[in-house]
Design a protein around this motif. Structure first.
Motif, short mmCIF file in Angstrom:
data_model
loop_
_atom_site.label_atom_id
_atom_site.label_comp_id
_atom_site.label_asym_id
_atom_site.label_seq_id
_atom_site.Cartn_x
_atom_site.Cartn_y
_atom_site.Cartn_z
N GLN A 256 -1.92 -0.73 0.88
CA GLN A 256 -2.75 -0.39 1.95
C GLN A 256 -1.74 -0.37 3.00
O GLN A 256 -2.28 0.20 3.93
N GLY A 257 -0.80 -0.89 3.09
CA GLY A 257 0.03 -0.87 4.28
C GLY A 257 1.55 -1.59 3.99
O GLY A 257 1.82 -1.73 2.82
N SER A 258 2.21 -1.70 5.04
CA SER A 258 3.51 -2.30 4.78
C SER A 258 3.81 -2.94 6.19
O SER A 258 3.42 -2.85 7.16
N ASN A 297 -1.24 -1.17 8.71
CA ASN A 297 0.11 -1.02 9.24
C ASN A 297 0.36 -1.12 10.82
O ASN A 297 1.08 -0.58 11.22
C1 NAG Z 1 -0.51 2.70 5.68
O1 NAG Z 1 0.75 2.88 5.23
C2 NAG Z 1 0.50 2.94 3.82
C3 NAG Z 1 1.80 2.69 3.05
O2 NAG Z 1 2.88 2.85 3.67
C4 NAG Z 1 0.03 4.39 3.80
O3 NAG Z 1 -0.31 4.82 2.22
C5 NAG Z 1 -1.39 4.41 4.28
O4 NAG Z 1 -1.67 5.86 4.57
C6 NAG Z 1 -1.26 3.92 5.84
N1 NAG Z 1 -2.64 3.70 6.19
C7 NAG Z 1 -2.88 4.37 7.49
C8 NAG Z 1 -4.11 4.11 8.04
O5 NAG Z 1 -1.89 4.64 8.42
#
Ligand code: NAG
Length: 440
Positions: A256-258, A297
């Motif tokens: 979902q994020g990093s 994120n």
């Molecule tokens: C957050 O980061 C992930 C992985 O890097 C990405 O797939 C996702 O689209 C991002 N989400 C948002 C809400 O920006």
């Protein structure tokens, strides 16, 4: 030689006694050693290698090795019925070893070797059922295995075995949700595998999570830590900590994020304490602290970054940081010190590898930082696996550790000075190397 003497003096090694005799388990000789070669009574100076002689229990005329149990009666008693602890140890072999550690007699004894699949380099227990163990098989077609543990600390034959979905899983952890996370270092992927009503039985329904290969490198997921509803995975190749959440039914997870890490730092293992994220970087040999950013994120800058490297390493030393541990505070050890291992894969230091101890100071103020409080030399070669045990009846606490190379075996260190220091109090040379530990 002067250099080595200076470092030992600087560190104030408690193994040196004031009366000019080396303490029990203290150094008493070896190339470059200029301290006392006499041991306190009841111990004898025993050569372990050219660089290191140590005062081991026994009389001067005896050449009893450190592995000789002082009492066979207490050594095989499992934890809970005496003051002895039972500890399991994985490694690059085809068994899990069972040791007994008795703090009263300061003895570490090999009890048994239980057969497993190939290379159970990382072992982990069920979060609540301590009689269940999971082990990786760190091979090209990686696997996860489950075992029952009997009252003597021996394993059953494997109850279930399932594919890790990739190459060389170097880490596994059982989550509070009844799923077991396993990460494949070489193939850049992992699985979070549900178990059935019997936690030893794996469900085949887990998908494979593939971590993005960034332009800066190849993905190497190295660990997994449950935090709330998330699972955080440091990726050494990607300089990233991935944030996973379950996506639908158990066994299905998505990124979902990093939380990005400094370029080229190689995040290996992480620890979370008091809403702070501590990251140990294998390639940069740094320890950093930051707040946990908002999911998915959000960003949080690094509050402090410290080098973990020992002073005066030999020419040709090459460091690859190993493990990070933050034992929960207790009455006897109220400060949450941070312990990180300096694995040296190059020219060996005669003192062995060190474990650095840090204090997180002034949290929540503008002068928040990481303060190095000690470097404890272990005599180990490529120290990697280490684990704190539960407090004993006196509130004392012990760390078991081993190297991946050489033949320095397994050591137990006692926390001293409120956790600012540690002293080696037991050693066992029966098996030359071990890579991960579980205290029962
Ligand atoms: C957050 O980061 C992930 C992985 O890097 C990405 O797939 C996702 O689209 C991002 N989400 C948002 C809400 O920006």
């Amino acid at each position: 030689m002067a250099k080595i003497f200076y470092s030992l003096g600087f560190l104030g090694l408690s193994a040196l006694s004031v009366r000019g005799q080396a303490a029990l388990y203290g150094q008493c000789g070896g190339i470059g050693w200029s301290g006392s070669t006499a041991c306190v009574s009841g111990s004898a100076c025993t050569k372990l290698n050219d660089y290191y002689s140590q005062c081991l229990p026994g009389s001067a005329s005896s050449s009893a090795p450190a592995t000789t149990p002082t009492s066979t009666g207490t050594a095989s008693t499992p934890s809970g019925t005496s003051s002895a602890f039972t500890i399991l140890a994985g490694g690059y072999d085809t068994f899990v070893a069972t040791y007994s550690f008795n703090p009263n007699t300061k003895s570490l004894t090999l009890i048994s070797k239980s057969p497993t699949g190939m290379d159970p380099s990382w072992i982990t227990s069920h979060p609540t059922k301590k009689n269940i163990l999971y082990a990786v098989n760190e091979v090209a077609s990686g696997q996860l295995q489950s075992f029952d543990i009997d009252s003597k600390g021996s394993l059953s034959s494997a109850i279930d075995t399932i594919s890790s979905g990739g190459d060389s899983p170097a880490f596994a952890v059982a989550l509070s949700t009844g799923q077991v996370a396993i990460m494949n270092y070489n193939s850049g992927n992992g699985r979070i595998i549900p178990t059935s009503s019997t936690p030893e039985q794996f469900s085949t329904s887990a998908s494979v999570i593939t971590f993005p290969r960034l332009t800066s490198g190849v993905s190497h997921p190295h660990m997994a830590v449950e935090h709330g509803s998330e699972v955080l995975v440091p990726d050494l190749g990607g300089d990233m900590i991935w944030r996973l959440v379950q996506d639908g039914s158990p066994g299905n997870f998505k990124i979902q994020g990093s939380i990005p890490q400094p370029q080229g730092s190689g995040p290996r293992h992480i620890a979370i304490y008091n809403e702070r994220l501590y990251t140990l970087h294998e390639l940069a040999s740094t320890l950093t602290v930051q707040t946990i950013p908002q999911a998915p994120n959000g960003t949080a800058s690094i509050i402090a970054s410290a080098s973990i490297l020992p002073p005066n390493p030999p020419a040709g030393a090459m460091f690859a940081a190993g493990e990070i541990l933050i034992p929960a505070p207790t009455t006897k050890f109220p400060t949450p010190y941070i312990y990180v291992s300096n694995r040296n894969t190059g020219v060996q230091d005669p003192r062995g590898d060190s474990i650095a101890i840090f204090e997180h100071v002034n949290q929540g103020t503008s002068s928040e930082g990481l303060k190095l409080v000690n470097q404890v030399f272990t005599g180990l070669d490529q120290v990697r696996g280490m684990e704190f045990g539960p407090a004993d009846k006196n509130g004392d606490q012990y760390l078991i550790a081993s190297g991946v190379a050489g033949s320095a075996g397994v050591i137990v260190l006692q926390r001293t000075e409120g956790g600012k220091n540690m002293q080696i109090i037991a050693k066992n040379l029966d098996i030359p190397t071990r890579t991960s530990f579980v205290w029962l």
